[in-house]
Design an enzyme around this catalytic site. Sequence first.
Site, PDB file in Angstrom:
ATOM      1  N   GLU A   1      78.718 -21.342  38.905  1.00 24.41           N
ATOM      2  CA  GLU A   1      78.206 -19.963  38.881  1.00 24.41           C
ATOM      3  C   GLU A   1      77.217 -19.868  37.730  1.00 24.41           C
ATOM      4  OE1 GLU A   1      78.784 -17.982  41.428  1.00 24.41           O
ATOM      5  OE2 GLU A   1      79.770 -19.802  42.118  1.00 24.41           O
TER       6      GLU A   1
ATOM      7  N   CYS B   1      75.800 -11.765  33.197  1.00 22.99           N
ATOM      8  CA  CYS B   1      74.990 -12.367  34.255  1.00 22.99           C
ATOM      9  C   CYS B   1      74.553 -11.304  35.248  1.00 22.99           C
ATOM     10  CB  CYS B   1      75.780 -13.459  34.952  1.00 22.99           C
ATOM     11  SG  CYS B   1      77.334 -12.852  35.595  1.00 22.99           S
TER      12      CYS B   1
END
Length: 540
Positions: free
Chosen positions: A298, A332
């Site tokens: 990720e 993020c």
Amino acid sequence: MSASLTSPPSAAAPAPFRNEDIRDFSDPADRRSLAAALERARAALGRRYPLVIDGKKVETGKWIDSRNPARPAEVVGTVASAGLDEAHAAMDAALRAFETWKRVPVEERAAVLFRAANLVRERRDDFNALLVLEVGKSWVEADADTAEAIDFLDFYGREALRYADPPKLVPVPGEENRLSYIPLGVGIVIPPWNFAFAIMAGMTTAAAVAGNTVVLKPSSDSPVIAAVFCALLEEAGLPPGVVNFVPGSGRTIGDALVAHPKTRFIAFTGSKEVGLHINELASKTQPGQIWIKRVIAEMGGKDSIVVAADADLDAAAQGVAVSAFGFAGEKCSACSRAIVEASVYDAFVEKLLANVAKLSVGDPSDGPAVYMGPVVNEGALNSMLRYVEIGKKEGTLLTGGSRVAGLDGWFLEPTVFGDIAPDAVIAQEEIFGPVLALIKAKDYDEALVIANNTEFGLTGSVYSRDESKLERARDEFHVGNLYFNRKSTGAMVGGHPFGGFNMSGTDSKAGGYDYLLLFTQAKMVSKKVTAAGNGRSGGE
Ligand code: NAP
Ligand code: MG
């Protein structure tokens, strides 16, 4: 019986999952208890944390100082730094532990997570205090990180039980057929520092509850919270060797662990650059390696909020400000680009700047009134300041752009650039700090094209009152987590399974019903019980 997730859920199934409540610190009792925990944490600063390999504490003579980014002179804790020998010892310990852990009934494995969740609940203030000091989270952000860690423990424990009882197969006459999800082996877990608790704990325990064993290499910016959590897992009854704690340099031991022929999978969350490097290294077959390593990666984002001409501009301005500057933009999912239809651009900018002017920046340990703390370290601050200089050439600096005067730590003002072209550097590269680029789009069509013009695809948001515009975005805005008329941050475990497209990663959907699948492999056993067959002679 083969290993792992094969036993049925226990009669006493846990209550349905629900998200942990989050504190807002308007309650004086909540404020007092976190203030007291901060005092306790400060009194205990500077402790040393060894590696933990096979349940044994190991020192190496080399240490990593974890510092408070709001007061860099303050060493939050000192963590032993593993070298190659310790990395290999941790791998050996995990390999040995796998042989027994994979046979522990799933109820027992899940019970470790449920007990751990309860221990974290009891020590919530202490974990919050550590997050404030180690990575500079505001009180609310720290509490959300701890609550998410509890959620992951509770959710993945339940998920392991659910995977133990997979959906019925289509019956085949004369056969008894059973599919079971068995673990993979030893996994290397490499988390980032930004959700220093939740992501670290989530990746580690998802792997472990599925029957795998783990070598955990925490971020060098947040190793103390990982050390404290590993000690808590032991208290919760996790056997030695199941999670081995080996902080150290990503480049040296990280590479050695990823490349190890006995590594079965790597669960990584972090930057695109490191994620791609790990993916490449893992794809190279090593002598003695007998599987294809699985990489769950990720990675970064460059997330956009589209503000349509018909949007509620007050709500949009507030949502963009919170998404861009919550935890100093170090999520993020943070909004780093607002794409605004030209007809409302000026009105939006005015409202946005009014919101930004209200954000209080300071040392988060001062209290819950501090909205935004420091950025994580000096290198990160310098990288952001370089982007600010680029931004000054690419557009108009509307607010911020400098270090915060009068503070010692790594503080950057909330920074907004206007009139940024869609292909500008600060519109394309992840800055991972409190720097927002405003992009003008001539209409909604163009806004959606711009929204998709980066290599990333993590989160996004659209503000509009027009259902047909939202439905178009549902189809066309290519991100893993899309929000309408709300901020782009704040995914909830179970409610918003999380993960991105394209260079944002493998879309693992952490906190969702597909996640544990990534840590297992399905085994199909088919037993002939009567002479009847299905009559076909072909097939796989
Ligand atoms: P990072 O610099 O990529 O580091 C992540 C982890 O990788 C750290 O533990 C780091 O260890 C380790 N590492 C570095 N080099 C390595 C190597 N060669 N081999 C193995 N491991 C290595 O990222 P970060 O600064 O911690 O985190 C911020 C990034 O994470 C941003 O890009 C953000 O968008 C992304 N992120 C993504 C998600 C998501 O769900 N998509 C969630 C959170 C954060 P050291 O600390 O020792 O270098
Ligand atoms: Mg630190």
